[in-house]
Scaffold this active site. Structure first.
Site, short mmCIF file in Angstrom:
data_model
loop_
_atom_site.label_atom_id
_atom_site.label_comp_id
_atom_site.label_asym_id
_atom_site.label_seq_id
_atom_site.Cartn_x
_atom_site.Cartn_y
_atom_site.Cartn_z
N THR A 82 -5.56 3.25 -5.40
CA THR A 82 -5.90 1.86 -5.65
C THR A 82 -5.76 1.64 -7.16
O THR A 82 -6.10 2.52 -7.95
CB THR A 82 -7.29 1.49 -5.12
OG1 THR A 82 -7.45 0.08 -5.23
CG2 THR A 82 -8.42 2.17 -5.87
N ALA A 149 -3.30 -6.19 2.83
CA ALA A 149 -2.14 -6.08 3.72
C ALA A 149 -2.54 -6.45 5.15
O ALA A 149 -1.75 -7.04 5.90
CB ALA A 149 -1.58 -4.66 3.68
N SER A 150 -3.77 -6.12 5.52
CA SER A 150 -4.25 -6.45 6.87
C SER A 150 -4.23 -7.97 7.07
O SER A 150 -3.82 -8.46 8.14
CB SER A 150 -5.69 -5.98 7.08
OG SER A 150 -5.85 -4.66 6.67
N HIS A 193 -0.22 1.05 10.79
CA HIS A 193 -1.62 1.02 10.36
C HIS A 193 -2.49 0.35 11.43
O HIS A 193 -2.03 -0.55 12.14
CB HIS A 193 -1.73 0.25 9.04
CG HIS A 193 -3.07 0.38 8.39
ND1 HIS A 193 -4.03 -0.59 8.47
CD2 HIS A 193 -3.60 1.38 7.65
CE1 HIS A 193 -5.10 -0.20 7.80
NE2 HIS A 193 -4.87 0.99 7.28
N ASP A 272 5.57 -4.20 6.57
CA ASP A 272 4.35 -3.74 5.91
C ASP A 272 4.71 -2.53 5.05
O ASP A 272 4.95 -1.44 5.57
CB ASP A 272 3.31 -3.36 6.98
CG ASP A 272 2.08 -2.67 6.39
OD1 ASP A 272 1.98 -2.58 5.15
OD2 ASP A 272 1.22 -2.22 7.18
N ASN A 301 1.21 -3.97 -1.50
CA ASN A 301 -0.01 -4.11 -2.28
C ASN A 301 0.18 -3.65 -3.73
O ASN A 301 0.07 -2.45 -3.99
CB ASN A 301 -1.14 -3.28 -1.67
CG ASN A 301 -1.72 -3.89 -0.42
OD1 ASN A 301 -1.44 -5.03 -0.08
ND2 ASN A 301 -2.55 -3.13 0.28
N1 PLP Z 1 -0.65 -0.84 5.95
C1 PLP Z 1 -0.43 0.40 5.49
C2 PLP Z 1 0.89 1.05 5.74
C3 PLP Z 1 -1.43 1.07 4.78
O1 PLP Z 1 -1.21 2.32 4.34
C4 PLP Z 1 -2.67 0.43 4.56
C5 PLP Z 1 -3.74 1.10 3.82
O2 PLP Z 1 -3.59 2.14 3.25
C6 PLP Z 1 -2.84 -0.87 5.07
C7 PLP Z 1 -1.82 -1.47 5.76
C8 PLP Z 1 -4.12 -1.60 4.89
O3 PLP Z 1 -4.18 -2.11 3.60
P1 PLP Z 1 -5.27 -3.21 3.20
O4 PLP Z 1 -6.51 -2.45 2.86
O5 PLP Z 1 -4.67 -3.91 2.02
O6 PLP Z 1 -5.47 -4.11 4.36
#
Ligand code: PLP
Length: 470
Positions: A82, A149-150, A193, A272, A301
């Site tokens: 992070t 990202a979620s 994810h 993603d 991100n």
């Molecule tokens: N997508 C992927 C491929 C990830 O590795 C992660 C978290 O490590 C996420 C989504 C979730 O990220 P966020 O915490 O920004 O929702």
């Protein structure tokens, strides 16, 4: 607290933060406290009378730090990184001071306009197709900063869902909306994810997890077959998630193959690249983006790997109207007389409120420059390579999946229990922190280069620690 007191306190706080970061490597990366510890240290009620700042400052070490997992320690190798950097901290200070809630252009024009421009700057650094850039697409495409990202996945899935419902209302006027809804289905790989399946749950649509190949990457054929089978059964496939840099092993789905399938099928592709996306500022990693012209939305991100603090999740859309149409509720109190000439980010996201997050990008991009950020990415990838060389030098260990970017998945040869026990011992000693993943039944320990403070001596320290725990 008045401004004179703030000045004094702020200087103390800045000194504290500098000392924290400069000596973070000496702190135990994982805390030693037990659940509920904070209630043993703090009263159960808010104070009736004002307290002195000095008492609060003192409580940071007494109350907070014992319960902090130090994500920016060079001994932290868990999850994915992070972001953290001095310019990003400065920007967040300013953002908090301005404290605007920039839901419309009028609610704070600089907040909206800097964000649109920063998303273009960043998109150009990744060499995204022009259709994703606001200026180049005359506002049809463009970028927005989401919290995570979620949330980006969910927002795009909801927009695609609305678009598909509208399409089928026109195609099959005899169908009720509920009949269309129960047929909607989205796809992701078995390595996607967890937020993808969760988004489907929240969107109230079916989710199918598709088997990835031997390299844990989703191929076009798997998507094609699933779509055909589901269409034959009367379902409506409308959204596919392509992951570039999966969480368990940093595998890359075949974007170009899946892109061609979905283009034919008129299915929304959301990419993603939460972690790996930062690496695409380096030309040598950009081949993973082949086929990005076929995607409808792309997200990564900067708050993971681009030295920008959480939260800053960059989302680009080829057609921003898809979002605006899906989420446009227009109460009188949010309207303004410039809205036909500009964009209002409130239509691009789930919450109404939004922070001035683009300041972080602006400060970081200017202080480091693109070259400084590329140097950071390359250095961390080289450190991961150094770690994998160390693992290879010891024949008790193996690396069962190709290492990518700053992640190495390794294990002790033999039964899964051996690696499980090893990781337990490592984390119990709390000198370094690692987490596992399971790749089709094979238990691996993930070593991620996370902190911007990690140097080769910390990688060697980690390796020695791992070997001592065997
Ligand atoms: N997508 C992927 C491929 C990830 O590795 C992660 C978290 O490590 C996420 C989504 C979730 O990220 P966020 O915490 O920004 O929702």
């Amino acid at each position: 607290m008045d401004s004179a007191e703030f000045r004094r306190a702020a200087h103390q706080m800045v000194e504290y933060i500098i000392e924290y970061m400069e000596n973070i490597k000496n702190r135990q990366v994982l805390p030693s406290i037990e659940p509920g510890y904070i209630r043993t240290l703090l009263p159960g009620e808010a104070p009736e009378n004002p307290e002195k700042w000095e008492n609060i400052l003192g409580d940071i070490e007494r109350v907070i730090m014992p319960g902090v997992t130090h994500w920016h320690s060079p001994h932290f190798h868990a999850y994915y990184p992070t972001g953290n950097s001095w310019p990003s901290l400065l920007a967040d200070m300013l953002s908090d001071a301005i404290g605007c809630i920039g839901f419309t252009w009028m609610a704070s024009p600089a907040c909206t306009e800097l964000e649109t421009l920063m998303m273009d700057w960043l998109g150009k650094l990744l060499d995204l197709p022009k259709c994703f850039l606001s200026e180049e697409s005359e506002g049809v495409g463009g970028g927005v900063i989401q919290t995570t990202a979620s949330e980006a996945t969910l927002v795009c899935m909801l927009a695609a869902k609305t678009k598909t419902i509208q399409k089928y209302r026109a195609l099959e006027p005899q169908w009720k909306e509920s009949e269309i809804l129960e047929r909607l289905i989205v796809y992701g790989s078995d390595q996607a994810h967890s937020s993808v399946e969760r988004a489907a749950l929240l969107a109230g649509v079916k989710y199918r997890s598709l088997q990835s190949n031997r390299e844990y990457s989703l191929e076009g054929n798997a998507v094609k077959q699933a779509i055909k089978k589901d269409r034959d059964e009367g379902l409506i496939p409308f959204f596919v998630i392509v992951t570039l840099g999966t969480t368990p092993s940093c595998a890359f789905d075949k974007l170009d193959e899946i892109g061609s399938v979905c283009e034919e099928e008129e299915i929304w592709i959301h990419v993603d690249a939460a972690y790996a996306g930062s690496a695409f500022i380096c030309p040598e990693y950009r081949h993973h983006l082949n086929g990005i012209n076929l995607a409808d939305s792309f997200n990564f991100n900067p708050h993971k790997w681009l030295m920008v603090h959480f939260d800053c999740s960059a989302l680009w859309l080829k057609n921003s109207k898809d979002l605006v149409d899906a989420f446009n509720i227009d109460p009188v109190y949010l309207r303004h007389d410039k809205q036909s000439k500009t964009l209002d980010y409130r239509h691009w996201q789930i919450p109404l409120g939004r922070r001035f997050r683009s300041l972080k990008l602006w400060f970081v991009l200017r202080i480091y420059g693109a070259e400084g950020l590329r140097k950071h990415i390359r250095k961390q990838c080289n450190l991961a390579k150094a770690f994998s060389d160390l693992v290879h030098s010891d024949d008790r260990f193996e690396i069962p999946v190709q290492s990518q970017l700053g992640l190495v998945c390794f294990r002790l040869k033999g039964d899964n229990e051996l690696s499980k026990e090893l990781l337990k011992r490592i984390n119990e000693r709390k000198k370094i922190h690692l987490v596992p993943s399971v790749l089709r039944g094979i238990y691996v320990i993930r070593f991620a280069v996370c902190s911007r403070l990690t140097e080769i001596e910390h990688v060697e320290f980690a390796w020695n620690e791992i070997r001592e725990c065997v």
